[in-house]
Design a protein around this motif. Structure first.
Motif, PDB file in Angstrom:
ATOM      1  N   ARG A  11       0.717  -1.398   0.271  1.00 54.13           N
ATOM      2  CA  ARG A  11      -0.011  -0.172  -0.066  1.00 54.13           C
ATOM      3  C   ARG A  11       0.844   1.197   0.024  1.00 54.13           C
ATOM      4  O   ARG A  11       0.470   2.199  -0.733  1.00 54.13           O
ATOM      5  N   THR A  12       1.877   1.144   0.506  1.00 57.84           N
ATOM      6  CA  THR A  12       2.707   2.436   0.634  1.00 57.84           C
ATOM      7  C   THR A  12       3.267   3.014  -0.939  1.00 57.84           C
ATOM      8  O   THR A  12       3.596   3.897  -1.421  1.00 57.84           O
ATOM      9  N   LEU A  13       4.145   1.928  -1.595  1.00 58.46           N
ATOM     10  CA  LEU A  13       4.199   1.666  -2.703  1.00 58.46           C
ATOM     11  C   LEU A  13       3.004   2.507  -3.815  1.00 58.46           C
ATOM     12  O   LEU A  13       3.185   3.407  -4.739  1.00 58.46           O
ATOM     13  N   GLU A  14       1.959   1.463  -3.506  1.00 60.86           N
ATOM     14  CA  GLU A  14       0.960   2.304  -3.920  1.00 60.86           C
ATOM     15  C   GLU A  14       0.594   4.111  -3.646  1.00 60.86           C
ATOM     16  O   GLU A  14      -0.209   4.979  -5.008  1.00 60.86           O
ATOM     17  N   ALA A  46      10.739   4.535  -6.262  1.00 62.03           N
ATOM     18  CA  ALA A  46       9.981   4.257  -5.387  1.00 62.03           C
ATOM     19  C   ALA A  46      10.388   2.822  -5.312  1.00 62.03           C
ATOM     20  O   ALA A  46      10.133   1.823  -3.129  1.00 62.03           O
ATOM     21  N   GLY A  47      10.161   1.979  -6.330  1.00 60.03           N
ATOM     22  CA  GLY A  47      10.675   0.141  -6.280  1.00 60.03           C
ATOM     23  C   GLY A  47      12.007  -0.051  -5.699  1.00 60.03           C
ATOM     24  O   GLY A  47      12.310  -0.819  -5.776  1.00 60.03           O
ATOM     25  N   PHE A  48      13.240   1.328  -6.194  1.00 56.19           N
ATOM     26  CA  PHE A  48      14.213   1.325  -5.141  1.00 56.19           C
ATOM     27  C   PHE A  48      14.708   2.041  -4.296  1.00 56.19           C
ATOM     28  O   PHE A  48      15.068   1.477  -3.251  1.00 56.19           O
ATOM     29  N   VAL A  49      13.714   2.513  -3.545  1.00 56.52           N
ATOM     30  CA  VAL A  49      14.171   3.472  -2.576  1.00 56.52           C
ATOM     31  C   VAL A  49      13.304   2.141  -1.594  1.00 56.52           C
ATOM     32  O   VAL A  49      13.991   2.251  -0.207  1.00 56.52           O
ATOM     33  N   LEU A  50      12.092   2.324  -1.313  1.00 53.70           N
ATOM     34  CA  LEU A  50      11.462   1.259  -0.499  1.00 53.70           C
ATOM     35  C   LEU A  50      11.574  -0.412   0.150  1.00 53.70           C
ATOM     36  O   LEU A  50      11.960  -0.489   1.572  1.00 53.70           O
ATOM     37  N   PRO A  51      12.226  -0.931  -1.056  1.00 51.91           N
ATOM     38  CA  PRO A  51      13.200  -2.176  -0.798  1.00 51.91           C
ATOM     39  C   PRO A  51      14.571  -2.675   0.337  1.00 51.91           C
ATOM     40  O   PRO A  51      14.427  -3.164   1.228  1.00 51.91           O
ATOM     41  N   LEU A  52      15.016  -0.989   0.267  1.00 52.74           N
ATOM     42  CA  LEU A  52      16.518  -0.918   0.611  1.00 52.74           C
ATOM     43  C   LEU A  52      15.806  -0.282   2.399  1.00 52.74           C
ATOM     44  O   LEU A  52      16.699  -0.143   3.343  1.00 52.74           O
TER      45      LEU A  52
END
Length: 440
Positions: free
Chosen positions: A301-304, A316-322
């Protein structure tokens, strides 16, 4: 080359789909708030009426089915979603130097935010001094706390970054290992150009598929929230909040200050109105993380929410997993605050030099065991031992750890959302919001 070729939307009515999705998110947010309130009420009633411990355990087990099912469904989504968004995002980035620049900015912000989080925790615990005259019976210094220590070993940490098999990493939800492989795959896709186009397109489709599954799973969120809150209040009762009120109040005050700092930085970077929009967009994932005490539950949900706010999926797909492993702002603050609280309870004075050493130690150990269950307690246990503070002191906070875990997990979501926004702004890639914040 694939750089910059984001391609057309996966469905022709992409904007209409997003508006509909926002309406669903708004309804779920309201339902989660209602579920939290009902959970507190029902939990308190059960705490007061169910006096038989075996009956209480049976009810708790029944409630845990809902929460456990929801969290397992979320975990089912995490690994493929992280892999697809990260690999696809890097492939669309095109310029490998841009990846290095973005990575350096991300890690740099994580380090700064980590020092601020730990520093604020130490500042507030020294000013408020919740452990002084705590008035609670202190456990014997040699009593076991039931929390296994996990010492940071640099060699093991580095070797564990690389998966022996990507399938093994996906099966174990080993986020850091997935990040490493997805980064290599994304860079390689950029290098071979159009030959990788079908794979990148498949990753884009997989990411959309996982987000659609997330939409289905999130319809269970209010039930899981109700079960989690009811169970927590039933077990400990609201009286425990009064007993530990000064400690918990001090910690949540420190968290509020951290939120103000994070959103203040966002306001300076992107402007006050947009920072307010960000807050409104991430309230649903924040509530999910807060009520379930699970960062994983809030990840999709944060990604969305960030995409709707205007952070490109590739960022977002790079920063959030890190951030999931390296930017646990709330957890790092809790580690410093709780460690000092226990030291104060036992009347142990730590000098400024020792507290600065603790700050550096926590910066390292909080990264090394991010995937360990109850990681914050494990980190605190290791830190207590390093400064010769009785590890049995953990027993003081175990009763309220669930209530504190809610705050620190929600703060982790806030910290990673702000980090993604800042990186997007620094990369000059922040876009206007799609839909109004009120619909989030």
């Amino acid at each position: 080359m694939l750089g910059g070729l984001d391609g057309p939307p996966l469905c022709p009515d992409h904007d209409a789909f997003r508006v509909k999705e926002s309406d669903v998110a708004k309804r779920i947010t309201i339902l989660i708030l209602v579920a939290m309130i009902l959970g507190i009420i029902v939990g308190f009633i059960l705490n007061q009426t169910v006096t038989d411990s075996s009956a209480a355990a049976t009810i708790a087990d029944a409630l845990s089915i809902l929460t456990g099912l929801f969290l397992k469904l979320i975990k089912m989504i995490i690994a493929p979603l992280v892999f697809a968004t990260l690999m696809g995002g890097i492939a669309h980035m095109g310029d490998r130097s841009a990846l290095g620049r973005m990575g350096a900015r991300t890690i740099g912000w994580f380090l700064l935010a980590g020092f601020v989080s730990i520093g604020l925790g130490l500042l507030f615990v020294n000013v408020i001094r919740p452990g002084v005259g705590v008035g609670l019976p202190l456990p014997p210094a040699n009593e076991a706390n039931g929390i296994a220590q996990a010492h940071f070993v640099l060699k093991d940490f580095i070797l564990d970054l690389v998966p022996a098999s990507i399938f093994d990493a996906l099966a174990k939800n080993a986020i850091l290992q997935i990040v490493v492989f997805a980064t290599f795959a994304g860079v390689a896709a950029t290098a071979i150009g159009e030959k990788a186009a079908p794979i990148v397109k498949a990753m884009d489709s997989l990411a959309q598929l996982m987000l659609q599954i997330t939409d289905y799973v999130m319809r269970l969120a209010p039930f899981a929230v109700f079960a989690a809150v009811t169970s927590a209040v039933m077990k400990e009762g609201l009286g425990i909040v009064i007993t530990f009120g000064y400690f918990m109040g001090g910690f949540y005050l420190a968290l509020a200050c951290l939120w103000a700092v994070l959103f203040g930085v966002a306001a300076v970077a992107v402007g006050g109105p947009r920072a307010k929009e960000l807050f409104l967009h991430i309230r649903a994932p924040f509530l999910i993380a807060f009520s379930t005490a699970s960062s994983e539950a809030a990840f999709p949900r944060t990604l969305e929410a960030l995409e709707r706010f205007g952070v490109p999926p590739r960022i977002a797909g790079f920063v959030l997993p890190l951030g999931y492993s390296f930017n646990l702002d709330g957890s790092m603050m809790y580690c410093s605050f709780a460690t000092m609280f226990i030291a104060q309870a036992y009347g142990i004075h730590l000098s400024i030099t020792q507290q600065l050493t603790m700050m550096l130690l926590l910066m390292v150990t909080s990264k090394g065991i991010a995937s360990v269950p109850r990681a914050s307690l494990v980190v605190i246990s290791s830190t207590l031992g390093a400064f010769h503070i009785p590890e049995a002191g953990l027993l003081l906070i175990l009763a309220v750890d669930q209530f504190l875990d809610m705050g620190r997990t929600g703060t982790n979501v806030v910290g990673n959302a702000v980090a993604s926004t800042l990186v997007a702004k620094w990369e000059k890639a922040l876009e206007p919001s799609s839909g109004t914040a009120a619909q989030s």
